[in-house]
Design a protein around this motif. Structure first.
Motif, PDB file in Angstrom:
ATOM      1  N   ARG A  56      93.984  26.970  60.347  1.00 10.70           N
ATOM      2  CA  ARG A  56      93.879  25.889  59.246  1.00 10.70           C
ATOM      3  C   ARG A  56      92.172  25.240  59.399  1.00 10.70           C
ATOM      4  NH1 ARG A  56      98.291  21.443  59.784  1.00 10.70           N
ATOM      5  NH2 ARG A  56      97.115  21.216  61.498  1.00 10.70           N
ATOM      6  N   ARG A  57      91.857  25.095  58.170  1.00 13.27           N
ATOM      7  CA  ARG A  57      90.627  24.435  57.887  1.00 13.27           C
ATOM      8  C   ARG A  57      90.609  23.611  56.548  1.00 13.27           C
ATOM      9  NH1 ARG A  57      85.354  27.225  58.622  1.00 13.27           N
ATOM     10  NH2 ARG A  57      86.178  27.620  60.692  1.00 13.27           N
ATOM     11  N   ASP A  58      90.078  22.509  56.588  1.00  7.01           N
ATOM     12  CA  ASP A  58      89.926  21.538  55.386  1.00  7.01           C
ATOM     13  C   ASP A  58      88.725  21.922  54.871  1.00  7.01           C
ATOM     14  OD1 ASP A  58      89.967  19.833  53.445  1.00  7.01           O
ATOM     15  OD2 ASP A  58      89.841  18.166  54.700  1.00  7.01           O
ATOM     16  N   PHE A  59      88.712  22.547  53.702  1.00  8.18           N
ATOM     17  CA  PHE A  59      87.680  23.114  52.903  1.00  8.18           C
ATOM     18  C   PHE A  59      86.851  22.055  52.120  1.00  8.18           C
ATOM     19  CE2 PHE A  59      89.734  26.781  53.550  1.00  8.18           C
ATOM     20  CZ  PHE A  59      88.695  27.783  54.424  1.00  8.18           C
ATOM     21  N   ARG A  60      87.554  20.911  52.082  1.00 14.39           N
ATOM     22  CA  ARG A  60      87.254  19.685  51.350  1.00 14.39           C
ATOM     23  C   ARG A  60      86.483  20.058  49.877  1.00 14.39           C
ATOM     24  NH1 ARG A  60      86.458  15.351  54.980  1.00 14.39           N
ATOM     25  NH2 ARG A  60      86.521  16.428  57.302  1.00 14.39           N
ATOM     26  N   PHE A  61      87.749  20.282  49.080  1.00 20.59           N
ATOM     27  CA  PHE A  61      87.316  20.666  47.710  1.00 20.59           C
ATOM     28  C   PHE A  61      86.999  19.192  46.860  1.00 20.59           C
ATOM     29  CE2 PHE A  61      88.780  20.466  43.385  1.00 20.59           C
ATOM     30  CZ  PHE A  61      88.322  21.696  42.642  1.00 20.59           C
ATOM     31  N   PRO A  62      85.836  19.547  46.387  1.00 21.48           N
ATOM     32  CA  PRO A  62      85.186  18.396  45.660  1.00 21.48           C
ATOM     33  C   PRO A  62      86.016  17.834  44.341  1.00 21.48           C
ATOM     34  CG  PRO A  62      83.880  20.425  45.143  1.00 21.48           C
ATOM     35  CD  PRO A  62      85.211  20.585  46.098  1.00 21.48           C
ATOM     36  N   ARG A  63      86.801  16.891  44.659  1.00 21.22           N
ATOM     37  CA  ARG A  63      87.978  16.629  43.666  1.00 21.22           C
ATOM     38  C   ARG A  63      87.096  15.948  42.465  1.00 21.22           C
ATOM     39  NH1 ARG A  63      92.448  18.508  44.252  1.00 21.22           N
ATOM     40  NH2 ARG A  63      93.601  18.706  46.161  1.00 21.22           N
ATOM     41  N   GLU A  64      86.082  15.222  42.856  1.00 28.58           N
ATOM     42  CA  GLU A  64      84.986  14.337  41.972  1.00 28.58           C
ATOM     43  C   GLU A  64      84.691  15.265  40.819  1.00 28.58           C
ATOM     44  OE1 GLU A  64      82.308  15.711  45.061  1.00 28.58           O
ATOM     45  OE2 GLU A  64      84.394  14.713  45.188  1.00 28.58           O
ATOM     46  N   VAL A  65      84.430  16.551  40.843  1.00 31.13           N
ATOM     47  CA  VAL A  65      84.122  17.498  39.854  1.00 31.13           C
ATOM     48  C   VAL A  65      85.086  17.354  38.789  1.00 31.13           C
ATOM     49  CG1 VAL A  65      82.324  18.605  41.669  1.00 31.13           C
ATOM     50  CG2 VAL A  65      84.731  19.494  40.951  1.00 31.13           C
ATOM     51  N   LEU A  66      86.173  17.099  38.917  1.00 31.80           N
ATOM     52  CA  LEU A  66      87.404  17.135  37.903  1.00 31.80           C
ATOM     53  C   LEU A  66      87.706  16.125  37.330  1.00 31.80           C
ATOM     54  CD1 LEU A  66      89.576  19.801  39.877  1.00 31.80           C
ATOM     55  CD2 LEU A  66      88.130  20.126  38.220  1.00 31.80           C
ATOM     56  N   ASN A  67      86.926  14.973  37.560  1.00 32.27           N
ATOM     57  CA  ASN A  67      87.073  13.663  37.005  1.00 32.27           C
ATOM     58  C   ASN A  67      86.523  13.904  35.268  1.00 32.27           C
ATOM     59  OD1 ASN A  67      87.341  11.134  35.962  1.00 32.27           O
ATOM     60  ND2 ASN A  67      86.558  10.191  37.713  1.00 32.27           N
ATOM     61  N   ALA A  68      87.459  14.192  34.532  1.00 27.94           N
ATOM     62  CA  ALA A  68      86.927  14.545  32.921  1.00 27.94           C
ATOM     63  C   ALA A  68      86.451  13.226  32.302  1.00 27.94           C
ATOM     64  CB  ALA A  68      88.160  15.092  32.368  1.00 27.94           C
ATOM     65  N   SER A  69      86.819  12.073  32.815  1.00 35.57           N
ATOM     66  CA  SER A  69      86.448  10.860  32.128  1.00 35.57           C
ATOM     67  C   SER A  69      84.969  10.556  32.217  1.00 35.57           C
ATOM     68  CB  SER A  69      87.218   9.612  32.843  1.00 35.57           C
ATOM     69  OG  SER A  69      86.776   9.393  34.068  1.00 35.57           O
ATOM     70  N   ALA A 142      77.995  21.296  43.702  1.00 34.61           N
ATOM     71  CA  ALA A 142      79.361  20.896  44.781  1.00 34.61           C
ATOM     72  C   ALA A 142      80.060  22.120  44.844  1.00 34.61           C
ATOM     73  CB  ALA A 142      79.945  19.479  44.419  1.00 34.61           C
ATOM     74  N   LEU A 143      80.471  22.467  43.798  1.00 32.30           N
ATOM     75  CA  LEU A 143      81.525  23.505  43.970  1.00 32.30           C
ATOM     76  C   LEU A 143      81.097  24.949  44.474  1.00 32.30           C
ATOM     77  CD1 LEU A 143      82.911  23.365  40.252  1.00 32.30           C
ATOM     78  CD2 LEU A 143      84.221  23.229  42.369  1.00 32.30           C
ATOM     79  N   LYS A 144      79.796  25.217  44.312  1.00 39.23           N
ATOM     80  CA  LYS A 144      79.177  26.250  44.966  1.00 39.23           C
ATOM     81  C   LYS A 144      79.192  26.097  46.554  1.00 39.23           C
ATOM     82  CE  LYS A 144      76.395  27.930  41.151  1.00 39.23           C
ATOM     83  NZ  LYS A 144      75.268  28.314  40.566  1.00 39.23           N
ATOM     84  N   ARG A 145      78.792  24.777  46.992  1.00 37.51           N
ATOM     85  CA  ARG A 145      78.816  24.453  48.335  1.00 37.51           C
ATOM     86  C   ARG A 145      80.293  24.744  49.009  1.00 37.51           C
ATOM     87  NH1 ARG A 145      74.916  20.146  47.490  1.00 37.51           N
ATOM     88  NH2 ARG A 145      76.682  18.921  46.871  1.00 37.51           N
TER      89      ARG A 145
END
Length: 195
Positions: A56-69, A142-145
């Motif tokens: 297991r590994r936490d890849f830390r998906f950058p959820r802030e990139v999906l804030n459409a607001s 951030a997604l590329k990283r």
């Protein structure tokens, strides 16, 4: 005539700026194709995640990139495109071909390619209409990283079955988030929400 050229140029530029642009609308079938991609990733499961706990590994998906607001529509499209492009790249390698069922993998690639083509058309239109340059701290960076971390992980684990399974699960979670973003964008565009 000399004064007319700058005026015509200014009018042309305004017609492509935020005031005169209609923006890029999310393609009609985008949500359905993302759900199909999500389902195909589900069908690809070949090993129980319980057998892979030590990997297991936490890849830390950058959820802030999906804030459409807080993004412009073109930036939302760029985020969606980047996620789909990176997933496509991951599953369009020799290692992926060796690890997964060829039929389902071909369906996944086809679905992703269709989504990317649709979003490409939208992005080209949107970028022509909006002159927004993404900064070095852009969502796509951030997604590329994030995806670079996945590539490094797969390489470290020598593309083992467990490594691919954990990546597959991560990508399904990321795709579920993009589906929510796309539904939000469809409702912002005035399009029907799909369930």
């Amino acid at each position: 005539m000399a004064h007319l050229l700058p005026l015509l140029t200014a009018l042309l530029l305004c017609s492509y700026g935020p005031v005169g642009s209609l923006g890029c609308e999310l393609p009609e079938n985008s949500v359905q194709l993302s759900k199909m991609t999500w389902q195909l990733l589900g069908q690809m499961r070949t090993i129980s995640p319980a057998l892979c706990l030590r990997d297991r590994r936490d890849f830390r998906f950058p959820r802030e990139v999906l804030n459409a607001s807080h993004f412009q529509n073109t930036q939302d499209m760029a985020v969606l495109h980047e996620i789909l492009q990176q997933i496509y790249n991951l599953f369009h390698t020799q290692q992926a071909s060796a690890a997964w069922n060829k039929t389902v993998l071909a369906q996944l690639r086809t679905t992703l390619r269709k989504q990317l083509q649709d979003l490409n058309t939208c992005l080209v239109q949107g970028r022509a209409q909006q002159d927004s340059v993404l900064t070095t701290e852009s969502p796509t960076l951030a997604l590329k990283r994030y995806f670079q971390g996945i590539h490094v992980y797969l390489k470290e684990k020598k593309h083992s079955d467990c490594a691919w399974e954990l990546v597959r699960m991560q990508l399904r979670r990321a795709l579920a988030s993009t589906i929510q973003l796309q539904e939000s964008l469809r409702s912002k565009d005035g399009g029907p929400r799909t369930s």
